[in-house]
Motif scaffolding. Structure first.
Motif, PDB file in Angstrom:
ATOM      1  N   GLN A 274      46.282  39.989  43.979  1.00 37.30           N
ATOM      2  CA  GLN A 274      45.006  40.352  44.622  1.00 37.30           C
ATOM      3  C   GLN A 274      45.021  40.248  46.151  1.00 37.30           C
ATOM      4  O   GLN A 274      44.128  40.762  46.810  1.00 37.30           O
ATOM      5  CB  GLN A 274      43.889  39.421  44.123  1.00 37.30           C
ATOM      6  N   GLY A 275      46.011  39.525  46.689  1.00 32.41           N
ATOM      7  CA  GLY A 275      46.034  39.335  48.145  1.00 32.41           C
ATOM      8  C   GLY A 275      45.000  38.345  48.639  1.00 32.41           C
ATOM      9  O   GLY A 275      44.624  38.351  49.813  1.00 32.41           O
ATOM     10  N   ARG A 276      44.514  37.488  47.715  1.00 30.55           N
ATOM     11  CA  ARG A 276      43.493  36.483  48.080  1.00 30.55           C
ATOM     12  C   ARG A 276      43.949  35.099  47.639  1.00 30.55           C
ATOM     13  O   ARG A 276      44.574  34.960  46.591  1.00 30.55           O
ATOM     14  CB  ARG A 276      42.168  36.796  47.386  1.00 30.55           C
ATOM     15  N   PRO A 277      43.606  34.054  48.429  1.00 29.71           N
ATOM     16  CA  PRO A 277      44.027  32.700  48.059  1.00 29.71           C
ATOM     17  C   PRO A 277      43.157  32.122  46.943  1.00 29.71           C
ATOM     18  O   PRO A 277      41.963  32.439  46.842  1.00 29.71           O
ATOM     19  CB  PRO A 277      43.796  31.905  49.351  1.00 29.71           C
ATOM     20  N   PHE A 278      43.763  31.296  46.143  1.00 30.58           N
ATOM     21  CA  PHE A 278      43.036  30.517  45.127  1.00 30.58           C
ATOM     22  C   PHE A 278      42.078  31.362  44.274  1.00 30.58           C
ATOM     23  O   PHE A 278      40.869  31.129  44.265  1.00 30.58           O
ATOM     24  CB  PHE A 278      42.302  29.334  45.792  1.00 30.58           C
ATOM     25  N   VAL A 279      42.652  32.338  43.585  1.00 33.49           N
ATOM     26  CA  VAL A 279      41.852  33.149  42.666  1.00 33.49           C
ATOM     27  C   VAL A 279      42.348  33.028  41.219  1.00 33.49           C
ATOM     28  O   VAL A 279      41.768  33.616  40.319  1.00 33.49           O
ATOM     29  CB  VAL A 279      41.806  34.644  43.089  1.00 33.49           C
ATOM     30  N   GLY A 280      43.422  32.279  41.007  1.00 32.17           N
ATOM     31  CA  GLY A 280      43.923  32.060  39.640  1.00 32.17           C
ATOM     32  C   GLY A 280      43.277  30.829  39.017  1.00 32.17           C
ATOM     33  O   GLY A 280      42.173  30.435  39.399  1.00 32.17           O
ATOM     34  N   ARG A 281      43.950  30.221  38.072  1.00 30.13           N
ATOM     35  CA  ARG A 281      43.359  29.072  37.354  1.00 30.13           C
ATOM     36  C   ARG A 281      43.079  27.895  38.288  1.00 30.13           C
ATOM     37  O   ARG A 281      42.038  27.271  38.219  1.00 30.13           O
ATOM     38  CB  ARG A 281      44.300  28.626  36.225  1.00 30.13           C
TER      39      ARG A 281
END
Ligand code: URA
Length: 185
Positions: free
Chosen positions: A50-57
């Motif tokens: 996604q190119g964004r920080p801290f978007v996973g679990r």
């Protein structure tokens, strides 16, 4: 330099081998005027996609903790020590962190944070003390160049070790109090 200029300057960065495996550089996001900055380790698979920080679990847990502390995510700035995903989510190597820190340093200059939270061992070692053990130093404020820094557990660690959540929550409360103080100035 403004934050967007920094993004443009490093958009095609090939300074370290991590660029080879990336889909996106994950520069960071949030409010570039915020006095509060969170620094993680490096993008994972979802962040790279996604190119964004801290978007996973781990990011979802971070969101929950921020929400519980009543710190709106959009109000703060979140980034990582390295901006490209290490293969297989391994810990970034010292050299990769050192190389990538030129970007983080420019981000610090642009944002001028008053409080920095280091999430987990890698950013804590890289920014505070190379010998630091996160289990020993977490929850203790340290000051570097007039900036208050709070090391705490990485949310990915907390997913594997839920017993650490109580301590991490204490750290987040301390950060919230310090942040409120700064906002009230
Ligand atoms: N873990 C990190 O350290 N950073 C991210 O952006 C996501 C997971």
């Amino acid at each position: 330099m403004e934050i967007e200029e920094i993004y443009r300057k490093y958009a095609r960065c090939t300074r370290c081998p991590l660029h080879r495996g990336r889909q996106h550089i994950v520069m960071g996001e949030g409010n570039p005027e915020s006095p509060l900055m969170f620094v993680g380790e490096g993008p994972g698979a979802e962040e790279d996609r996604q190119g964004r920080p801290f978007v996973g679990r781990a990011g979802q847990l971070l969101d929950k903790m921020l929400e519980a502390a009543e710190i709106p995510r959009k109000d703060i700035y979140i980034t990582n020590i390295v901006k490209c995903r290490p293969p297989g989510n391994r810990t970034p190597e010292d050299e990769e962190m050192e190389t990538c820190k030129v970007i983080l340093r420019e981000q610090f200059v642009a944002i001028r944070p008053v409080i920095i939270v280091t999430l987990g061992s890698a950013p804590t070692r890289s920014l505070i003390d190379p010998q630091a053990r996160i289990t020993r130093v977490r929850g203790k404020w340290v000051e570097r160049k007039g900036v208050r820094m709070m090391p705490t557990f990485h949310p990915a660690y907390l997913l594997r070790n839920p017993s650490g959540k109580r301590d991490a929550w204490r750290d987040f409360q301390a950060v919230r109090d310090a942040y409120r103080e700064v906002l009230a100035r």
